[in-house]
Scaffold this motif. Sequence first.
Motif, PDB file in Angstrom:
ATOM      1  N   ALA A  21      -5.521   5.981  -1.410  1.00  0.00           N
ATOM      2  CA  ALA A  21      -5.303   5.170  -2.606  1.00  0.00           C
ATOM      3  C   ALA A  21      -6.572   5.066  -3.432  1.00  0.00           C
ATOM      4  O   ALA A  21      -6.552   5.182  -4.670  1.00  0.00           O
ATOM      5  N   GLN A  42       0.850  -1.189   0.000  1.00  0.00           N
ATOM      6  CA  GLN A  42       0.000   0.000   0.000  1.00  0.00           C
ATOM      7  C   GLN A  42       0.889   1.243   0.000  1.00  0.00           C
ATOM      8  O   GLN A  42       1.991   1.231   0.550  1.00  0.00           O
ATOM      9  N   ARG A  48      -4.130   5.605   4.426  1.00  0.00           N
ATOM     10  CA  ARG A  48      -3.438   5.096   3.238  1.00  0.00           C
ATOM     11  C   ARG A  48      -4.418   4.465   2.258  1.00  0.00           C
ATOM     12  O   ARG A  48      -4.383   4.747   1.052  1.00  0.00           O
ATOM     13  N   GLY A  49      -5.294   3.614   2.785  1.00  0.00           N
ATOM     14  CA  GLY A  49      -6.285   2.979   1.922  1.00  0.00           C
ATOM     15  C   GLY A  49      -7.281   3.980   1.360  1.00  0.00           C
ATOM     16  O   GLY A  49      -7.671   3.908   0.187  1.00  0.00           O
ATOM     17  N   ASP A  64      -2.733   3.696   8.563  1.00  0.00           N
ATOM     18  CA  ASP A  64      -3.180   2.676   7.611  1.00  0.00           C
ATOM     19  C   ASP A  64      -4.546   2.991   7.004  1.00  0.00           C
ATOM     20  O   ASP A  64      -4.767   2.778   5.801  1.00  0.00           O
TER      21      ASP A  64
END
Length: 456
Positions: A216, A202, A212-213, A209
């Motif tokens: 993206a 990732q 990050r997702g 976290d």
Amino acid sequence: MAFDYDLFVIGGGSGGVRAGRVAAQTGARVGLAEEFRMGGTCVIRGCVPKKLMVFASGYGPASEAARAYGWDYEGGTFNWSRFRPMLHRELERLEGIYRKNLGGAGADIFDARATIRDPHTVELSTGESFTAKHILVATGGRPFLPGTPGAAELGITSNEVFDLDAFPERILIVGGGYIACEFACIFNGLGAHTAQWYRGAQILRGFDDEVRGFLAEHIRDRGVDLHVGLEVERMERCAENGRDRIWVKGTDGREDIFDQVLFATGRVPNSDGLGLEEAGVKLGRKGEILVDDYSQTSVPSIYAVGDVTDRINLTPVAIREGAAFVETVFNGNPTKPDHENVASAVFTQPEYGTVGLSEEQARDQEPIDVYCAAFRPMQKSFIGVNERVLFKLIVSQATQKVLGCHIVADGAGEMIQLAAVAVKMGATKEDFDRTVAVHPTMSEEIVLMKTPTRRD
């Protein structure tokens, strides 16, 4: 022993210039050597030109939104040949300001490469040498280029991206850090077909976290052809429709053709060839200069600040380290640069602002409450754009102190600066709760989240 200078600074970036200027203002005799251009990475080939490109890249999507809001516009395209000279004129102006401010404070400026001969002597590429009571190394960092076949001959880095002769119709960004993500969004916003390949699972390793997702997903929705778990296997020059292009093969077998391949695969300290180890200065595994809390190296007369020490690689941090060095050495007031709760922003589209701990870091430290809200803001929902923003607070269960704040939204970089003041002061969730919201804004959500979304 009489020295030529009280302080000799190697490197004309933000940290070195700040230290040199403030030291000269105390009455110290200061010399500074810079081998490239005054202003360093941030001003010449980093933060400033990148942010100007971020601004430019936002006008295309903004014009589409304007049409949805009722404005009549004809389609347009980005003109690199008009933008690039403007960009370089601005960098020249800023470089002049750096030079003027340093010289005006009384420092001597040498446009030359400096190396260290011994703990009190520097040698310049001009053949001159000078002695100094103190030497400050502020040489920053440089892009790391991997050993991928063809990368050295055909690839570019963030150092060269602002000097492209022609705007690429198709560009591949290699990497998943903040520089890679920012340039992927920039070129996509400017109208290039943009692919981004990252070898990790990732993007934005080291950040929260959940964010990050979230990012993206939004980067893909904006049009970037983002792939993770993918590396460049090799690249070769090819011809297509009479034009020189670059053929790229990925580790999963895919093949594609691009006009440019930009490697944003990390940065390394600029410590090579300075004579540091010969002078007794200890370096770390990645070449970083090892320093104590006061930026002093293993050689008492030699100090280092900024990215070359690989502590927190941000321009404002280098400036603070430079100022703390002067306070310690020239004002007799031992001062440690403060590296706690340093805010930062990733200028993707949308932006990401963060200060304090990620959810993962906080959970490893103590039991926490997580407050999180993701929603479509009024400006986007009104025209049917399916893009959400995210506001997230990490709170200590024991003290209710806000340990981290994360914002993903247009303008997050501006918002996080103000949130950072509260986090730095040790604000609690109750302090946030009793703050009256500013309505209607996106940011009011940061004081309206009342119930934890999860407890860990």
